[in-house]
Design an enzyme around this catalytic site. Structure first.
Site, PDB file in Angstrom:
ATOM      1  N   CYS A   1      44.641  46.015  39.112  1.00  0.00           N
ATOM      2  CA  CYS A   1      44.370  44.667  38.577  1.00  0.00           C
ATOM      3  C   CYS A   1      43.459  43.853  39.485  1.00  0.00           C
ATOM      4  CB  CYS A   1      45.674  43.926  38.340  1.00  0.00           C
ATOM      5  SG  CYS A   1      46.762  44.805  37.217  1.00  0.00           S
TER       6      CYS A   1
ATOM      7  N   HIS B   1      44.295  36.400  37.835  1.00  0.00           N
ATOM      8  CA  HIS B   1      44.583  37.606  37.062  1.00  0.00           C
ATOM      9  C   HIS B   1      45.716  37.278  36.087  1.00  0.00           C
ATOM     10  CE1 HIS B   1      45.818  41.488  35.817  1.00  0.00           C
ATOM     11  NE2 HIS B   1      46.894  41.523  36.585  1.00  0.00           N
TER      12      HIS B   1
ATOM     13  N   ASN C   1      48.079  41.731  29.748  1.00  0.00           N
ATOM     14  CA  ASN C   1      47.478  42.094  31.033  1.00  0.00           C
ATOM     15  C   ASN C   1      46.471  43.218  30.796  1.00  0.00           C
ATOM     16  OD1 ASN C   1      46.903  43.128  33.561  1.00  0.00           O
ATOM     17  ND2 ASN C   1      49.030  43.121  34.277  1.00  0.00           N
TER      18      ASN C   1
END
Ligand code: UT7
Length: 327
Positions: free
Chosen positions: A113, A254, A284
């Site tokens: 990520c 994020h 996500n």
């Protein structure tokens, strides 16, 4: 002083929407649980025959179009991804081919990520060293293909998509990337990882039956370290530039889980209107969340000259990083 300025942003999200109600039919979960624990309402799923390189290429084309730059002018393509088309070669090379960026070299970054933030940091170093002038920085993922759609602990969280920015060298004024900060701690590697199929846990009937090729996560542990790391790396970026939370025009973190974002923003002492959140729409998307959010914010007119934009990310590795930008 040479600074790397963002002159174009672009994103691409696949058309297919998978809602929480769709997932209710796949595993033992509810829309209410997912919304309460994550803030996610729906996510996008790549179509059959649609790959990470395709989505990355679309996002990059849109960033180039905004900047008015042609593919042949690009010096470097850096792609943050953990779901490349092939184990190797780098998906960035396929994107290069798709774009016709024949004067660039291209590589992938595997930082989960944090992939886009790492890629941005590398691209910034490349530009500030004077080695080149134009870099495409991309985050793109097809996580739906490494998610175990029978595991309710993970399948509700993730989605597919791509975002890109064009960075250009500028010696004009003080706009651009002010600093980037990157960290990792491999002692946590197995709290969030994909065990197979690499060269350690190889493709075999047994490993296939164990579902080793799917993402594994200890969500609770990840949550705690994520909030801590996102907070510290965000403060690190502010401190490095002598700025404080009140100077931040927009925090683009994020997009992992709304509760992680809210807890982090509170610790940094940011107000709700300083934080960009779109996790409800896309879930996500790992390395893609930040460039997708940046593109949305940019096209909505939320990024204006002189604004201080704070990016920070956390992910598997563990990896974490931040970047501070004067728009
Ligand atoms: O980019 C970094 C990537 N990773 C992350 O950001 C993940 C970080 N972690 C999280 O976001 C959260 O830990 C989760 C959303 C994954 C889980 O939320 P939580 O509040 O930490 O829940 P939990 O793991 O403590 O589980 C609580 C309960 C458990 O049941 P029991 O043992 O208390 O009976 C789980 O089995 O919730 C259960 N549960 C679910 N229930 C309904 C777990 N997943 C689900 C589900 N639907 N999808």
């Amino acid at each position: 002083m040479i600074r790397a300025r963002i002159t174009g942003t672009g994103s691409y999200m696949p058309e297919q929407i998978r809602t929480n109600f769709d997932i209710e039919k796949m595993v033992d979960t509810t829309n209410d649980w997912i919304v309460a624990r994550t803030g996610i309402e729906e996510r996008r799923i790549a179509a059959e025959g649609e790959y990470t390189s395709d989505m990355a290429t679309r996002a990059a084309e849109r960033a180039l179009e905004m900047a008015g730059v042609s593919a042949s002018e690009i010096d470097l393509i850096v792609l943050g991804t953990i779901t490349g088309d092939y184990p190797w070669p780098a998906t960035a090379c396929i994107v290069q081919q798709n774009l016709g960026a024949n004067n660039a070299y291209a590589y992938d970054i595997s930082a989960a990520c944090t992939g886009f933030v790492y890629a941005l940091g590398c691209a910034n170093d490349f530009i500030q060293s004077g080695r080149g002038k134009k870099v495409l920085v991309i985050g793109a993922e097809t996580l739906s293909r490494i998610i175990d759609w029978t595991d309710r602990n993970t399948c509700v969280l993730f989605g597919d998509g791509a975002g890109a920015v064009l960075l250009e060298a500028s010696e004009d004024g003080d706009a651009g990337l002010l600093s980037s900060h990157m960290h990792s701690d491999g002692s946590y590697f197995d709290l969030l990882y994909q065990p197979g199929f690499g060269t350690r846990i190889m493709l075999s009937a047994e490993n296939y039956d164990n579902r080793s090729n799917y993402l594994k996560m200890q969500g609770n542990e990840v949550f705690k370290v994520a909030v801590r790391s996102l907070t510290s790396v965000s403060l690190e970026a502010l401190e490095a530039n002598g700025l404080s939370a009140s100077d931040v025009s927009l925090f683009i973190p994020h997009q992992a889980n709304k509760r992680i974002l809210e807890a982090t923003a509170k610790r940094i002492k940011l107000n709700d209107d300083q934080v960009y959140i779109n996790v409800h729409k896309y879930g996500n998307t790992s390395g893609a969340t930040i460039p997708v959010a940046m593109d949305e914010a940019n096209r909505a007119g939320m990024l204006n000259a002189g604004d201080i934009i704070l990016l920070s990310a956390f992910g598997g590795g563990f990896t974490w990083g931040s970047a501070l930008i004067r728009w």
